[in-house]
Design a protein around this motif. Structure first.
Motif, PDB file in Angstrom:
ATOM      1  N   TYR A 271      36.928  66.796  29.119  1.00 13.40           N
ATOM      2  CA  TYR A 271      36.711  66.284  27.773  1.00 13.40           C
ATOM      3  C   TYR A 271      37.800  66.843  26.874  1.00 13.40           C
ATOM      4  N   HIS A 272      38.031  66.165  25.770  1.00 14.49           N
ATOM      5  CA  HIS A 272      39.020  66.611  24.794  1.00 14.49           C
ATOM      6  C   HIS A 272      38.274  67.206  23.604  1.00 14.49           C
ATOM      7  N   TYR A 273      38.679  68.389  23.191  1.00  9.64           N
ATOM      8  CA  TYR A 273      38.055  69.031  22.040  1.00  9.64           C
ATOM      9  C   TYR A 273      39.087  69.232  20.936  1.00  9.64           C
ATOM     10  N   LYS A 274      38.605  69.286  19.721  1.00  7.07           N
ATOM     11  CA  LYS A 274      39.450  69.624  18.581  1.00  7.07           C
ATOM     12  C   LYS A 274      38.603  70.427  17.622  1.00  7.07           C
ATOM     13  N   TYR A 275      39.040  71.649  17.334  1.00 12.90           N
ATOM     14  CA  TYR A 275      38.322  72.535  16.434  1.00 12.90           C
ATOM     15  C   TYR A 275      38.753  72.295  14.990  1.00 12.90           C
ATOM     16  N   ASP A 276      37.941  72.763  14.062  1.00 11.47           N
ATOM     17  CA  ASP A 276      38.273  72.654  12.640  1.00 11.47           C
ATOM     18  C   ASP A 276      39.607  73.334  12.325  1.00 11.47           C
TER      19      ASP A 276
ATOM     20  N   ASP B  33      42.084  70.114  26.338  1.00  8.69           N
ATOM     21  CA  ASP B  33      41.175  69.530  27.316  1.00  8.69           C
ATOM     22  C   ASP B  33      40.520  70.656  28.108  1.00  8.69           C
ATOM     23  N   ALA B  34      39.298  70.414  28.530  1.00  9.74           N
ATOM     24  CA  ALA B  34      38.556  71.396  29.315  1.00  9.74           C
ATOM     25  C   ALA B  34      37.673  70.644  30.311  1.00  9.74           C
TER      26      ALA B  34
ATOM     27  N   LYS C  26      46.251  77.900  28.345  1.00 13.14           N
ATOM     28  CA  LYS C  26      46.556  78.416  29.677  1.00 13.14           C
ATOM     29  C   LYS C  26      45.774  77.671  30.743  1.00 13.14           C
ATOM     30  N   THR C  27      44.569  77.265  30.396  1.00 11.05           N
ATOM     31  CA  THR C  27      43.694  76.634  31.383  1.00 11.05           C
ATOM     32  C   THR C  27      43.798  75.118  31.271  1.00 11.05           C
TER      33      THR C  27
ATOM     34  N   LYS D 267      38.718  69.789  40.755  1.00 18.70           N
ATOM     35  CA  LYS D 267      40.138  69.952  40.440  1.00 18.70           C
ATOM     36  C   LYS D 267      40.358  71.392  40.016  1.00 18.70           C
ATOM     37  N   MET D 268      41.524  71.907  40.301  1.00 14.75           N
ATOM     38  CA  MET D 268      41.862  73.248  39.834  1.00 14.75           C
ATOM     39  C   MET D 268      42.273  73.183  38.369  1.00 14.75           C
ATOM     40  N   TRP D 269      41.775  74.133  37.598  1.00  9.27           N
ATOM     41  CA  TRP D 269      42.142  74.307  36.203  1.00  9.27           C
ATOM     42  C   TRP D 269      42.713  75.707  36.086  1.00  9.27           C
ATOM     43  N   GLY D 270      43.980  75.798  35.738  1.00  7.61           N
ATOM     44  CA  GLY D 270      44.634  77.096  35.734  1.00  7.61           C
ATOM     45  C   GLY D 270      44.672  77.623  37.162  1.00  7.61           C
TER      46      GLY D 270
END
Length: 144
Positions: free
Chosen positions: A58-63, A69-70, A5-6, A46-49
C-alpha cells in the motif's frame, strides 16, 4: 526527504531463509508463516529490504509529507524472535487487546508482534489479526 530503507526488492525469499535463518524451528515457522500470509492476503511473498518478507503493498502519505510504500502484511525471522508487522490503529484498541489476550505467548509494540515460535500462539487468532490489519490499513490508505 530521506529515502525509505525498506522497499520491495527482487531478492529471492527462499534464498534469504536458507542463508539467514539458522534455527530449524524458525525456518519451518517461516515457511508456515508464508503459507498463512499468502492465504490471508492473496499475495505472493516478496522481500522488502534485506530481511522482511512482505505480502501485497500500500502507499502511505503522512501529514508531514513523508510517503512511501509498505507491505500489507509482513514478518521477519530475526534471531531473538519472529517479528510480525501488524498495524492496528488506536481506535480499535479494545478489539486489539482482546485478540492479543487470546494470541498466546508474545510481546507487542505499537505496530509489531514478537513471537519465539508459532507453537506458542493461536494461529487462527493471528490470521484474524492479519486480516483486520489489512482491513484497517486499506481504510486508512484507501487509494489501494
Amino acid at each position: 526527504m530521506a529515502k525509505n530503507k525498506t522497499t520491495e526488492t527482487e531478492n529471492n525469499v527462499d534464498d534469504f531463509i536458507s542463508a539467514f535463518v539458522e534455527d530449524e524451528t524458525k525456518r519451518k515457522d517461516s515457511y508456515e508463516l508464508i503459507k498463512i500470509m499468502q492465504e490471508v492476503t492473496g499475495f505472493e511473498p516478496k522481500m522488502w529490504g534485506p530481511s522482511i518478507i512482505g505480502f501485497g503493498s500500500y502507499h502511505y502519505k503522512y501529514d508531514s509529507g513523508h510517503e512511501g510504500d509498505a507491505p500489507l502484511a509482513a514478518f521477519s525471522p530475526r534471531k531473538a524472535a519472529i517479528s510480525l508487522y501488524v498495524y492496528s490503529p488506536s481506535d480499535e484498541k479494545e478489539e486489539k487487546e482482546e485478540l492479543l489476550s487470546k494470541l498466546g505467548k508474545h510481546k507487542a509494540s505499537k505496530g509489531c508482534l514478537y513471537v519465539k515460535k508459532l507453537a506458542d500462539i493461536d494461529v487462527e487468532i493471528l490470521k484474524k489479526m492479519i486480516s483486520l490489519s489489512i482491513e484497517n490499513t486499506k481504510k486508512l490508505y484507501p487509494s489501494n
